[in-house]
Motif scaffolding. Structure first.
Motif, short mmCIF file in Angstrom:
data_model
loop_
_atom_site.label_atom_id
_atom_site.label_comp_id
_atom_site.label_asym_id
_atom_site.label_seq_id
_atom_site.Cartn_x
_atom_site.Cartn_y
_atom_site.Cartn_z
N PHE A 1 39.39 -8.08 -7.85
CA PHE A 1 37.73 -6.85 -8.54
C PHE A 1 37.84 -7.48 -10.12
CE2 PHE A 1 39.50 -2.84 -6.82
CZ PHE A 1 38.43 -2.68 -5.84
N GLN A 2 35.98 -7.64 -10.64
CA GLN A 2 35.86 -8.78 -11.60
C GLN A 2 34.25 -7.42 -12.12
OE1 GLN A 2 33.84 -12.59 -12.05
NE2 GLN A 2 35.21 -12.69 -12.91
N TYR A 3 34.70 -6.99 -13.61
CA TYR A 3 34.40 -6.32 -14.26
C TYR A 3 33.20 -6.67 -15.45
CZ TYR A 3 32.16 -2.61 -17.12
OH TYR A 3 30.90 -2.21 -17.76
N ILE A 4 32.06 -7.33 -15.47
CA ILE A 4 31.81 -7.93 -16.31
C ILE A 4 30.06 -7.11 -16.54
CG2 ILE A 4 29.77 -10.69 -16.49
CD1 ILE A 4 31.86 -11.54 -13.90
N HIS A 5 30.36 -7.52 -18.61
CA HIS A 5 29.60 -7.10 -19.19
C HIS A 5 28.24 -8.23 -19.69
CE1 HIS A 5 27.87 -4.95 -22.52
NE2 HIS A 5 27.08 -4.74 -21.93
N ARG A 6 27.50 -8.61 -19.77
CA ARG A 6 27.18 -10.00 -20.21
C ARG A 6 27.00 -9.86 -21.56
NH1 ARG A 6 28.42 -13.95 -17.74
NH2 ARG A 6 27.87 -13.76 -15.25
N PRO A 7 27.12 -10.59 -22.65
CA PRO A 7 26.71 -9.91 -24.21
C PRO A 7 25.51 -10.11 -23.96
CG PRO A 7 27.89 -12.59 -23.85
CD PRO A 7 27.63 -12.19 -22.40
N GLY A 8 25.24 -9.78 -24.90
CA GLY A 8 23.67 -9.49 -25.21
C GLY A 8 22.82 -8.76 -24.49
N SER A 9 23.09 -8.34 -23.85
CA SER A 9 22.59 -7.35 -22.22
C SER A 9 23.03 -6.33 -22.00
CB SER A 9 22.93 -8.22 -20.52
OG SER A 9 22.65 -7.62 -19.69
N ASN A 10 22.71 -5.66 -20.95
CA ASN A 10 22.86 -4.05 -20.97
C ASN A 10 23.09 -3.67 -19.50
OD1 ASN A 10 22.05 -2.87 -23.51
ND2 ASN A 10 20.32 -2.40 -22.81
N SER A 11 22.80 -4.80 -18.94
CA SER A 11 23.49 -5.13 -17.39
C SER A 11 24.76 -4.96 -17.09
CB SER A 11 23.20 -5.99 -16.32
OG SER A 11 23.18 -7.09 -17.22
N ARG A 12 25.55 -4.01 -16.30
CA ARG A 12 27.16 -4.45 -15.86
C ARG A 12 27.14 -4.44 -14.66
NH1 ARG A 12 26.41 -1.30 -20.08
NH2 ARG A 12 27.60 -1.46 -22.40
N PHE A 13 28.48 -5.28 -13.45
CA PHE A 13 28.46 -5.33 -12.38
C PHE A 13 30.25 -5.05 -11.90
CE2 PHE A 13 27.18 -9.78 -13.88
CZ PHE A 13 27.80 -9.94 -13.26
N LEU A 14 30.47 -5.12 -11.18
CA LEU A 14 31.48 -5.36 -10.35
C LEU A 14 31.59 -6.08 -9.23
CD1 LEU A 14 34.46 -4.25 -10.55
CD2 LEU A 14 33.75 -2.72 -9.21
N ASN A 15 32.52 -7.13 -9.22
CA ASN A 15 31.99 -8.42 -8.41
C ASN A 15 33.86 -7.60 -7.54
OD1 ASN A 15 30.12 -9.72 -8.43
ND2 ASN A 15 31.38 -10.86 -9.97
N VAL A 16 34.02 -7.38 -6.42
CA VAL A 16 34.96 -7.36 -5.18
C VAL A 16 35.69 -8.28 -4.42
CG1 VAL A 16 36.17 -5.12 -3.75
CG2 VAL A 16 34.29 -4.83 -5.78
N GLN A 17 35.97 -8.29 -4.46
CA GLN A 17 36.75 -9.34 -2.96
C GLN A 17 38.49 -9.32 -2.22
OE1 GLN A 17 37.96 -13.56 -4.29
NE2 GLN A 17 37.91 -14.16 -2.30
N PRO B 1 37.78 -15.92 5.87
CA PRO B 1 36.57 -16.43 5.15
C PRO B 1 36.27 -16.07 3.99
CG PRO B 1 36.16 -15.61 7.44
CD PRO B 1 37.26 -15.94 7.31
N LYS B 2 36.12 -15.74 2.70
CA LYS B 2 35.85 -14.59 1.98
C LYS B 2 34.58 -13.53 2.14
CE LYS B 2 37.35 -18.16 -1.41
NZ LYS B 2 37.28 -18.72 -2.90
N ILE B 3 35.41 -12.14 1.30
CA ILE B 3 34.55 -11.37 1.95
C ILE B 3 34.55 -10.90 0.20
CG2 ILE B 3 34.53 -8.65 2.96
CD1 ILE B 3 36.24 -10.02 5.52
N ILE B 4 33.60 -11.15 -0.03
CA ILE B 4 32.88 -10.59 -1.15
C ILE B 4 31.66 -9.81 -2.01
CG2 ILE B 4 32.12 -11.91 -3.88
CD1 ILE B 4 33.54 -14.27 -3.01
N GLY B 5 31.71 -8.64 -2.52
CA GLY B 5 30.43 -8.01 -2.45
C GLY B 5 30.59 -7.90 -4.53
N SER B 6 29.01 -7.75 -4.63
CA SER B 6 28.63 -7.31 -6.49
C SER B 6 28.25 -6.09 -6.41
CB SER B 6 27.82 -8.30 -6.77
OG SER B 6 28.12 -8.65 -8.00
N PHE B 7 27.91 -5.37 -7.09
CA PHE B 7 27.80 -4.00 -7.10
C PHE B 7 27.42 -3.68 -8.63
CE2 PHE B 7 30.57 -3.50 -4.33
CZ PHE B 7 30.48 -3.04 -2.81
#
Length: 113
Positions: free
Chosen positions: A75-91, A100-106
């Motif tokens: 899992f990779q949780y990201i909150h970019r600086p200066g932004s209100n958006s957050r997302f979670l990448n899952v592999q 093959p890589k199985i990846i989702g972003s939410f």
């Protein structure tokens, strides 16, 4: 270590309770608590690495090995600086490098505790 977890909790909370933060990211629920490893869908992650991105951004890399389903996940949780958006990448982590890589972003939204 406790200081780092506290800073993460403070950075993630944005007005949430001082003892933690809960985010809903698609089918995943992520809970960060002061002094503890994060939990995803009620399961405590096995590893966690935190990197701060600027003054108000954060990136948290986590693994769950094995999950209740028997699979290994990254899992990779990201909150970019200066932004209100957050997302979670899952592999889905697989043994074969040829698989093959199985990846989702939410996208994530804060949930009041």
């Amino acid at each position: 270590m406790k200081v780092i977890v506290f800073l993460i909790t403070a950075a993630l909370s944005s007005g949430a309770l001082a003892n933690g933060y809960t985010a809903e990211c698609g089918p995943y629920s992520m809970i960060a608590r002061k002094g503890q490893l994060n939990s995803i869908n009620g399961e405590r992650v096995t590893t966690q690495k935190i990197a701060f991105l600027g003054e108000d951004g954060i990136k948290i890399d986590m693994t769950l090995m094995p999950s209740r389903s028997g699979n290994n996940y990254g899992f990779q949780y990201i909150h970019r600086p200066g932004s209100n958006s957050r997302f979670l990448n899952v592999q889905l982590l697989q043994n074969s490098l040829d698989a093959p890589k199985i990846i989702g972003s939410f996208p994530c939204k804060k949930v009041n505790d």
